[in-house]
Motif scaffolding. Sequence first.
Motif, mmCIF file in Angstrom:
data_model
loop_
_atom_site.group_PDB
_atom_site.id
_atom_site.type_symbol
_atom_site.label_atom_id
_atom_site.label_comp_id
_atom_site.label_asym_id
_atom_site.label_seq_id
_atom_site.Cartn_x
_atom_site.Cartn_y
_atom_site.Cartn_z
ATOM 1 N N ASN A 1 -65.475 99.044 -16.834
ATOM 2 C CA ASN A 1 -65.459 99.217 -18.290
ATOM 3 C C ASN A 1 -66.669 100.000 -18.794
ATOM 4 O O ASN A 1 -67.217 99.713 -19.855
ATOM 5 C CB ASN A 1 -65.348 97.874 -19.008
ATOM 6 C CG ASN A 1 -64.056 97.152 -18.677
ATOM 7 O OD1 ASN A 1 -63.056 97.779 -18.343
ATOM 8 N ND2 ASN A 1 -64.069 95.840 -18.756
ATOM 9 N N ASP A 2 -67.054 100.983 -18.019
ATOM 10 C CA ASP A 2 -68.186 101.840 -18.381
ATOM 11 C C ASP A 2 -67.796 102.702 -19.582
ATOM 12 O O ASP A 2 -66.849 103.487 -19.511
ATOM 13 C CB ASP A 2 -68.555 102.727 -17.190
ATOM 14 C CG ASP A 2 -69.790 103.573 -17.429
ATOM 15 O OD1 ASP A 2 -70.165 103.803 -18.599
ATOM 16 O OD2 ASP A 2 -70.385 104.023 -16.434
ATOM 17 N N PRO A 3 -68.520 102.577 -20.703
ATOM 18 C CA PRO A 3 -68.161 103.350 -21.898
ATOM 19 C C PRO A 3 -68.252 104.862 -21.684
ATOM 20 O O PRO A 3 -67.520 105.620 -22.314
ATOM 21 C CB PRO A 3 -69.149 102.880 -22.963
ATOM 22 C CG PRO A 3 -70.226 102.165 -22.237
ATOM 23 C CD PRO A 3 -69.668 101.712 -20.926
ATOM 24 N N LYS A 4 -69.123 105.306 -20.789
ATOM 25 C CA LYS A 4 -69.212 106.745 -20.515
ATOM 26 C C LYS A 4 -67.923 107.242 -19.869
ATOM 27 O O LYS A 4 -67.452 108.337 -20.166
ATOM 28 C CB LYS A 4 -70.410 107.051 -19.622
ATOM 29 C CG LYS A 4 -71.740 106.828 -20.302
ATOM 30 C CD LYS A 4 -72.886 107.081 -19.350
ATOM 31 C CE LYS A 4 -74.203 106.751 -20.010
ATOM 32 N NZ LYS A 4 -75.325 106.872 -19.074
ATOM 33 N N PHE A 5 -67.354 106.426 -18.996
ATOM 34 C CA PHE A 5 -66.095 106.802 -18.358
ATOM 35 C C PHE A 5 -64.966 106.804 -19.386
ATOM 36 O O PHE A 5 -64.113 107.691 -19.384
ATOM 37 C CB PHE A 5 -65.781 105.855 -17.197
ATOM 38 C CG PHE A 5 -64.671 106.343 -16.329
ATOM 39 C CD1 PHE A 5 -64.889 107.371 -15.420
ATOM 40 C CD2 PHE A 5 -63.409 105.792 -16.426
ATOM 41 C CE1 PHE A 5 -63.859 107.838 -14.622
ATOM 42 C CE2 PHE A 5 -62.373 106.253 -15.629
ATOM 43 C CZ PHE A 5 -62.597 107.279 -14.722
ATOM 44 N N LYS A 6 -64.982 105.827 -20.278
ATOM 45 C CA LYS A 6 -63.976 105.784 -21.341
ATOM 46 C C LYS A 6 -64.086 107.035 -22.211
ATOM 47 O O LYS A 6 -63.074 107.629 -22.593
ATOM 48 C CB LYS A 6 -64.155 104.531 -22.191
ATOM 49 C CG LYS A 6 -63.119 104.399 -23.287
ATOM 50 C CD LYS A 6 -63.326 103.144 -24.105
ATOM 51 C CE LYS A 6 -62.283 103.069 -25.205
ATOM 52 N NZ LYS A 6 -62.527 101.955 -26.107
ATOM 53 N N ASN A 7 -65.307 107.449 -22.530
ATOM 54 C CA ASN A 7 -65.504 108.663 -23.323
ATOM 55 C C ASN A 7 -64.961 109.891 -22.598
ATOM 56 O O ASN A 7 -64.351 110.768 -23.217
ATOM 57 C CB ASN A 7 -66.979 108.867 -23.644
ATOM 58 C CG ASN A 7 -67.494 107.893 -24.674
ATOM 59 O OD1 ASN A 7 -66.726 107.215 -25.354
ATOM 60 N ND2 ASN A 7 -68.802 107.799 -24.785
ATOM 61 N N LEU A 8 -65.183 109.956 -21.291
ATOM 62 C CA LEU A 8 -64.674 111.078 -20.508
ATOM 63 C C LEU A 8 -63.148 111.117 -20.562
ATOM 64 O O LEU A 8 -62.549 112.179 -20.760
ATOM 65 C CB LEU A 8 -65.159 110.988 -19.060
ATOM 66 C CG LEU A 8 -64.650 112.072 -18.114
ATOM 67 C CD1 LEU A 8 -65.098 113.456 -18.576
ATOM 68 C CD2 LEU A 8 -65.128 111.795 -16.694
#
Length: 141
Positions: A7-14
């Motif tokens: 649930n890494d927000p950076k990955f979600k942003n990507l």
Amino acid sequence: YYYYSGNDPKFKNLITLVDNNLGYSVFQSIERTKIELSSQDKSNFYYKNLGIYIDESISTEYYDSIIDKDLNRINDYLDEFLSKNNINPNEINSLFLTGGTSLVPAVQNLFKTRFPHINLNSGDNFKSVAKGLAYSGYLFN
């Protein structure tokens, strides 16, 4: 995939950027920051869209560290060009830099260091590269 990233927000942003085709809007924010850094010591990189929020202060020193590899490539290309064409740098009496990148202080400093005996000239920085490509289009046929 977001789940597997922890649930890494950076990955979600990507994922949001890719799924919503936001690359160009991010590019516009990057370009604005680069333009500001051509005339200021600091700029804020700001981007907000579809839950993505970035607000980072960027200094010219930090930006220079990012483009250092590119500056080295420009310098190496310049060495190669001068050598292949048997040009003595001291015999050059005029330099004209163009394109938005030519406004970057680190790029100007590279040329000022390499050619301290010459005043740098520039003009039409944001249109000349496109015009040059249009004029030389026949070379690509």
